[in-house]
Each structure stands twice: as C-alpha cells, then as structure tokens.
Scaffold this active site. Sequence first.
Site, PDB file in Angstrom:
ATOM      1  N   GLU A 302       0.873  -1.177   0.000  1.00  0.00           N
ATOM      2  CA  GLU A 302       0.000   0.000   0.000  1.00  0.00           C
ATOM      3  C   GLU A 302       0.907   1.222   0.000  1.00  0.00           C
ATOM      4  O   GLU A 302       1.816   1.338   0.812  1.00  0.00           O
ATOM      5  CB  GLU A 302      -0.910  -0.027   1.230  1.00  0.00           C
ATOM      6  CG  GLU A 302      -2.097   0.920   1.136  1.00  0.00           C
ATOM      7  CD  GLU A 302      -1.705   2.367   1.377  1.00  0.00           C
ATOM      8  OE1 GLU A 302      -2.010   3.221   0.511  1.00  0.00           O
ATOM      9  OE2 GLU A 302      -1.083   2.645   2.418  1.00  0.00           O
ATOM     10  N   HIS A 303       0.629   2.185  -0.895  1.00  0.00           N
ATOM     11  CA  HIS A 303       1.619   3.175  -1.306  1.00  0.00           C
ATOM     12  C   HIS A 303       1.626   4.469  -0.489  1.00  0.00           C
ATOM     13  O   HIS A 303       2.582   5.245  -0.569  1.00  0.00           O
ATOM     14  CB  HIS A 303       1.350   3.512  -2.778  1.00  0.00           C
ATOM     15  CG  HIS A 303       2.489   4.159  -3.492  1.00  0.00           C
ATOM     16  ND1 HIS A 303       3.742   4.334  -2.945  1.00  0.00           N
ATOM     17  CD2 HIS A 303       2.571   4.684  -4.737  1.00  0.00           C
ATOM     18  CE1 HIS A 303       4.531   4.931  -3.816  1.00  0.00           C
ATOM     19  NE2 HIS A 303       3.847   5.162  -4.905  1.00  0.00           N
ATOM     20  N   SER A 304       0.588   4.751   0.294  1.00  0.00           N
ATOM     21  CA  SER A 304       0.464   6.089   0.878  1.00  0.00           C
ATOM     22  C   SER A 304       1.585   6.416   1.860  1.00  0.00           C
ATOM     23  O   SER A 304       1.964   7.576   2.012  1.00  0.00           O
ATOM     24  CB  SER A 304      -0.891   6.244   1.572  1.00  0.00           C
ATOM     25  OG  SER A 304      -1.032   5.315   2.630  1.00  0.00           O
ATOM     26  N   ILE A 306       4.709   4.652   1.954  1.00  0.00           N
ATOM     27  CA  ILE A 306       6.024   4.164   1.541  1.00  0.00           C
ATOM     28  C   ILE A 306       6.215   4.375   0.040  1.00  0.00           C
ATOM     29  O   ILE A 306       5.273   4.690  -0.685  1.00  0.00           O
ATOM     30  CB  ILE A 306       6.181   2.664   1.854  1.00  0.00           C
ATOM     31  CG1 ILE A 306       5.120   1.863   1.085  1.00  0.00           C
ATOM     32  CG2 ILE A 306       6.084   2.405   3.346  1.00  0.00           C
ATOM     33  CD1 ILE A 306       5.453   0.438   0.871  1.00  0.00           C
TER      34      ILE A 306
END
Length: 584
Positions: A302-304, A306
């Site tokens: 999940e990108h938010s 990292i």
Amino acid sequence: MTEKYSTDLLTQLPKLSLPSLEETLKRIVEWCTPIVGAAEQKKLAALIADFQKSDAPELQSLLKQQWVETNASWLTPILRHHYLINRKPLQCTSNFALTVSPAQLPNLDQITMAAKLLQNFADQYLAYASGDAPLETGLNGQPLDMSTYQRLFRTQRQPGCQHDLLQKTRQTLTNVEATVIYRQTFYQVRLIDHAGRVSTLRSLTEALIAIIQNTATDPVFTGAYTGLPRTTAAKLRQQLTTNKLNRDNLTRISNSLLVLTLQDSDKPLTAQSALLGSQDRFFDKTVQVFVSANTNIGFAFEHSQIDTAQALRLTDSVVAHLSQPADQWDSKGKPHFQQLEWQLDLDTKTALSEASRQNAQIANQLTSATTTISDLGTAQLEELTINPDAFIQIGLALAEYRATGGWQNITQTVSLRHFYQGRTDEMPTVSFEMKRFIQAFGDGQRDVTVRQLFDHAVSAYNERIGLGQTGMGIVRHLLGMHDMMRQNGGEAAFPEAAAFFNSPFLNQLVTPLFSTASIPMSIVDSFLTAPRSSDGYGIYYSVSTSKIRLTVSSWITNTFDAHEILTDITDSLTELFNWVAEND
C-alpha cells in the site's frame, strides 16, 4: 524504531527545496509545448498569465511559509494527504505489486518458504526497531533518507468516509504477531515472543501445516471490504466493528507485522494476481506477502506511507536470507497460532459477499503483459555512452507516437531520498528535443542530422531528470500550491487558481499516457501498478547488464491492449538500438 533513521538524519541530509513560482510557470509552458497544439499554447499562456498576476503569488507565499516553519519536508504531508483523500479502490489506483524471479529462490517447499519469510521479516523488523540496521548511502557515499522504513512494519491504511487514516502500532521488541490468510480464513501467528525471540522454524512450519490442514474455514472473506471504494469500505468496516470480537480481530490484524497469504496450486501467482487478487487479499495493509503452492513469491504494498525503493530494499533483504541454513535452535519450539473467529449477521455476510464480487470485477478490468529483450542492456548502451534511462524513455515516446499518431505525456518516477523525508516526484519526459528526433526518425530519416537530434534528445532528458533530482520538478510543486488552495478557502477563495488547476492543458501535462517506473533489481521478475489515467498504461522496466525486462498494464477498455503496446515498445527499442549502434 530508533531516532537513528529519522530525526538523527536531520543534520546529515539537506532540506527539500521549494521551487520558485516563476521557474515553475516557465517550465509548464516549456514542457507543455511538445504535447499541445499552437492554438492551445496561446490559451495556456493566457491562463498562466492570469494565474500569475492573481492567485499564484498568495498560494506560493502560503507554501513558502509552510516550508519555513518545518525542519522536515514540506512535500511529505501534502503527498500523504493526496493519497489519503483518494476514494477509489486501492488495488487499481495506488498499490503496487511484484513477483520474485524464480532464479533468485532456493528449492524449498511452500511451508518452509513461508516460515523462513516470516522469520526474515521479523529479523528485519528487529534490526530497525533496535537500531542495528546500517544507514543506507547513495552512489556518492552520502546518506539516504530512511524515515519510510518505520512505516513498512505494523502499519495499515484505515478507510474513512472523507479521507483515510494511517494506523501505526508502536514498534516494540516483544510480542509481535503476523497475520496469515488461507482459504478466506484469518490466523494470528506468534512471530516474536515476550522475551524478544523470533519464533523457530519448527514452530512456524508446524503452525502453517496446521493452518493448511484445517477444514473449518470461513464461508465468506472478512477482508473483502478492503478492496472496495474507500468510503464504502469505511462503512462496511464500521459495520463490522460494532461487534467487539470483530473489532478486536481487526485491531490484531492492524497490529500485525504483515499479512502473509498461502495460495493453492489452482491459483497461479503473477504480479497481476498479487496486485488485484481478488480473494485472500487485505489491500490496505502496508505489506502483504504471497507464497504459492509451487513456491513462487509475490509482494503487494500500500503506497500512501512508503515508496518503491524502500519496499524493494526490504524485499531484497528477506529474499536473500532464504538460503541461510537453519540453526540448532530452529529444530525446537511449539506452534503458537490462533484462528480468528468472526460474528457476522446476515446483512454483513451479504455485504462481504458483494464486496468479493466487486473485487473480482475490478481484477478483471486490468490486463498486463511481460517480455524480455535479450542482448540489450547497460553493457551495450554504456559502450555507446548512452544513459539507459534516456534510451528507454526515447524508445517509449517513439512507441507512443507510432501507436497513437500524436503526443501525450510520459512520466518517470524520480527518487528524492537524498533529501530529509524525501519521497518521489514525477517528471514529464517528452521534451521538444525528443519530439523533433522522433518525428524525423518516424519519417524514415537516418542521416547524421538525425543522430544529432537523438543526442540532443538524450541531453534534454538528462537535464530534465537532473532538475527533478534536485527537487525542482513541477508536478509536486503544483500539488503543493493546490493543497494550499484547499487548506485556505478552496476554489471559491481562489477562482483563477481553480481555473488554472482544472484546465485541460495542465491536465495533459500531469496525466500521462505512459506512467513509468525503472527498477534495476535482479530479484524482480515482474512489477505492476495500475495506469495513472483512465486510458493510460503503466510501464515497468529494468535494465540489467545484457537485457531489458518490460511489463505493461492497461485497462480492458483501452484502444490498445497491453500486449499490443508491449510489442510496439519492444520493436521501437530494438530498432532504435540497432540504428544507434550502426551510426555510432
């Protein structure tokens, strides 16, 4: 997590610069020129002039005030908010996934592979939590930002009705669990005990064997809510948490080090299945690992909180240690795990079943294709003194031009880790010089003048990426000013800014047809993220010594499917290289 990887780096890393308003507006005109027509360029110039003499100075002043008032990065909280307000399903907007090259994996069975992965993740977590992990440095020996690592472990993005929240469990050295999913059923497995000892290989393998042998599996998958549009996901999660047992279960999953899914042999593991699922996926946990019955390994992130660089560094570390032999202690220990029981009423079961159906629909909206170009890599390109990334980006623009007959933007992710709390920027790569070369090359010209145009295109690319690496990109700067508008009255208070930010010209610049990521790591077999635009393509490439690895993702509604675009890219890169080599 010790201060070694966060505040201690304040004195060792520079603060991310804030570009000047004048330079950014000038670059917007320059960088839009190759992709908009002459009439549109005049309209864009007028729009920028109105913006510059009205709302732009105030928004820049507000952003500069934020820059002055923090020792950290002005961009990081803005970028985080940008991710968290996204209301679309995570798996088809911001998450990214990869599979590990089989050549990088030892010959282990599924259970042993999964158990060793869990051990290795626990070791990595303890190394960072205790401060034993070494500081990372760049090619010049200077330190790199490491603040993101603390968000890789025991974190989750919780859905909210207006915006999501980031949950981060305090990083203790004891009593840490991992969540394991198998056939829609959740289990909590002890990974680090009360004395700070990592569970033994025997303990973990026996726990995983018992999990696979368990026949009392859940009829519906509780984690299905995580793949829904975020507001819908928040409502279903709230419905689940009205029951204390369910609420406690979800808290334990949030507190877990990571989620690991064991996958049966009838479900092949690919980067696409790791990203989109749709079953047995917990999409808003920061790290999820997949181990298939044929011992392939995949990861989804999940990108938010990292970025890819840190996620891949962690991946590389845990995979590299899979070949380490078990020690004497590993032959001991009893399994410690618990199956999570859920109390679901009929309405909740129906909602979760519907969520699973919707997740399956989303998974079918994306296609992907992967290939390898042999005998073309850094060795061949460096012999011609050509920057491999510049070569790839020119080849991508050539493929785009041939496929569409026109010009749309292409973006490349640029790392800002050499700044404190540095994350990434996105750089538009189609320059006026690149356009001139491609038009001449596409028209069949092959003389010395065209070779000079190619060299100019390479130089223009290098210069633009250099701007991005110094924090002078325009995409994040525009995002910052847009956020200042949001925080200080919105569009009603800044009408000229609203007209500027909503203009189709600016949209052409910041919405790419090709969104690209370069990941030069040998452990990656395939890397996948969804395209950034509704008719766009996500492109991953890795240039190693003697080959180029490519993956393209596309929506099923696109004019060209992923295989067609991949063929265009492969043909363009091959033709371009052969011509450059012959005319060196």
